[in-house]
Design an enzyme around this catalytic site. Structure first.
Site: not given
Ligand code: C5P
Length: 395
Positions: A210-211
């Site tokens: 993810s980020n």
């Protein structure tokens, strides 16, 4: 009709000599057609009488919890839910501290806590008190809570000194109140999709890619659109908070899910603003069981679809984001054309106090006509700047 016609306004009066000005303010607000409820602290009653306000507003004045003067009989909750605006005038140092910390020992703070309405606070006190570190740090908290601080103005104070401490004059406060209700409704009848947050690409039942996107920029845009009259569909991945009302929320996990949901909705919309940070790659092979760490030396990835680029309905206005750490404008211009967008909001993610997770952002709006370089500002303010430009592309 005035901007205040039929609006529910709550005037909170606290214990300062300036409370006499609030009687006139109440009269001005009522004359504009608003339904006004007054809440007073016990000490405010030392300066003005309850009956002045009940006479002007034709509503009973709330002075304590559990008085049962509204239909719900939990007065502060009932008033809070109906409120379109709360005005605290005059606001003493004591009340400002209680509002800042949420100390709800009396109904003014209880009402503010239970309401989603905008709040204007008009301080009134001695100049040195106002300049004290304690009051200034509480005022900063109110700013951070998005409350509007009006004044204080400079003038002769009760102590005899000429300093900043006077409550804003009622006519000026009325102007500020009007400003809140006269905000443009230029997105009325417009249907918009806003994406926000981070997508999650599963590796196995435990791990994911993810980020750092917090979703705050997307929330600010969706709220600004809603407030300017648009019907908003909010497609969001993982976010730090999920506190948005008045929009249709569609939670998704992966980029593919986000794409599927957007494609289902897109033809019913006029505009899409993609502030979500979509993962560029997903895991090629789905692992149903947790991969043993000894076997986890590498993961095969495959490219995700570029959702924004794939939306090819020419009637839809497209706004994208470009979060860059170098060659900001050059990269944003490339995205403007490769994704066929009307506007790209370019962020330099290396700038301190801006970007992922922050409440502020510094952006450049990149469009076919040129670039608008904007200063660092609150994400809520930037959202309106983006919309001011976006509206030009909508027929
Ligand atoms: O190419 P890049 O990821 O920098 O582009 C950013 C813009 O494109 C953002 O508006 C983002 O929401 C959108 N995007 C997308 N699909 C992807 C990746 C990004 O729609 N797979």
């Amino acid at each position: 009709m005035t901007y205040l016609s039929n609006k529910n306004i709550v005037l909170c009066v606290t214990g300062s000599i300036a409370a006499y000005k609030s009687v006139y303010l109440a009269s001005l607000i009522v004359k504009e057609g608003a339904n006004l409820r007054v809440i007073m602290t016990e000490s405010a009653k030392e300066f003005v009488g309850e009956s002045s306000f009940s006479g002007i507003t034709h509503n009973e004045v709330i002075t304590g919890y559990y008085e049962g003067k509204t239909e719900l009989s939990i007065d502060h909750v009932s008033i809070a839910k109906e409120a379109d605006l709360i005005v605290v005038a005059p606001a003493t140092a004591n009340s400002i501290a209680k509002i800042a910390l949420g100390i709800s020992s009396e109904p003014i703070v209880g009402t503010i806590l239970a309401s989603k309405a905008p709040v204007i606070v008009a301080p009134a006190m001695d100049g040195d008190m106002f300049n004290s570190k304690q009051v200034q740090s509480n005022i900063k908290i109110l700013h951070d809570l998005d409350m509007i601080i009006s004044g204080p103005e400079k003038g002769r104070l009760a102590s005899g000194i000429n300093e900043y401490g006077r409550m804003t004059e009622p006519d000026k406060l009325l102007e500020e109140i009007n400003k809140i209700f006269s905000k443009k409704k230029d997105f009325e009848n417009i249907r918009a999709i806003v994406t926000a947050g981070a997508t999650i690409e599963s590796i196995d039942p435990v791990r994911f890619i993810s980020n750092w996107s917090s979703g705050k920029m997307g929330i600010a845009i969706a709220e600004a659109l809603r407030d300017r009259g648009a019907k908003v569909t909010f497609v969001h991945g993982r976010m730090d908070e999920n506190s948005i009302n008045g929009v249709k929320k569609i939670p998704v996990l992966s980029a593919i899910e986000m794409k599927d949901q957007i494609l289902k909705e897109i033809d019913n919309n006029d505009l899409i603003i993609m502030s979500a940070a979509v993962a560029d790659y997903r895991v090629k092979q789905k692992f149903e069981q947790k991969i043993k760490k000894e076997k986890l030396s590498s993961i095969d990835l495959e490219k995700n679809p570029d959702i924004l680029a794939e939306i090819d309905n020419k009637k839809i206005v497209k706004v994208g984001f470009a979060a860059e750490s170098e060659n900001l404008i050059e990269n944003a211009k490339k995205k403007l054309s490769s994704k066929d967008c009307n506007l790209i909001v370019a962020n330099d993610i290396t700038l301190e106090g801006s970007g992922f997770g922050s409440d502020n952002n510094k952006a450049t709006l990149v469009h076919k006509e040129g670039c608008d370089d904007l200063p660092l500002m609150k994400k809520s303010e930037l959202a309106h700047k983006i919309l001011d430009r976006t509206i030009e592309y909508i027929d």
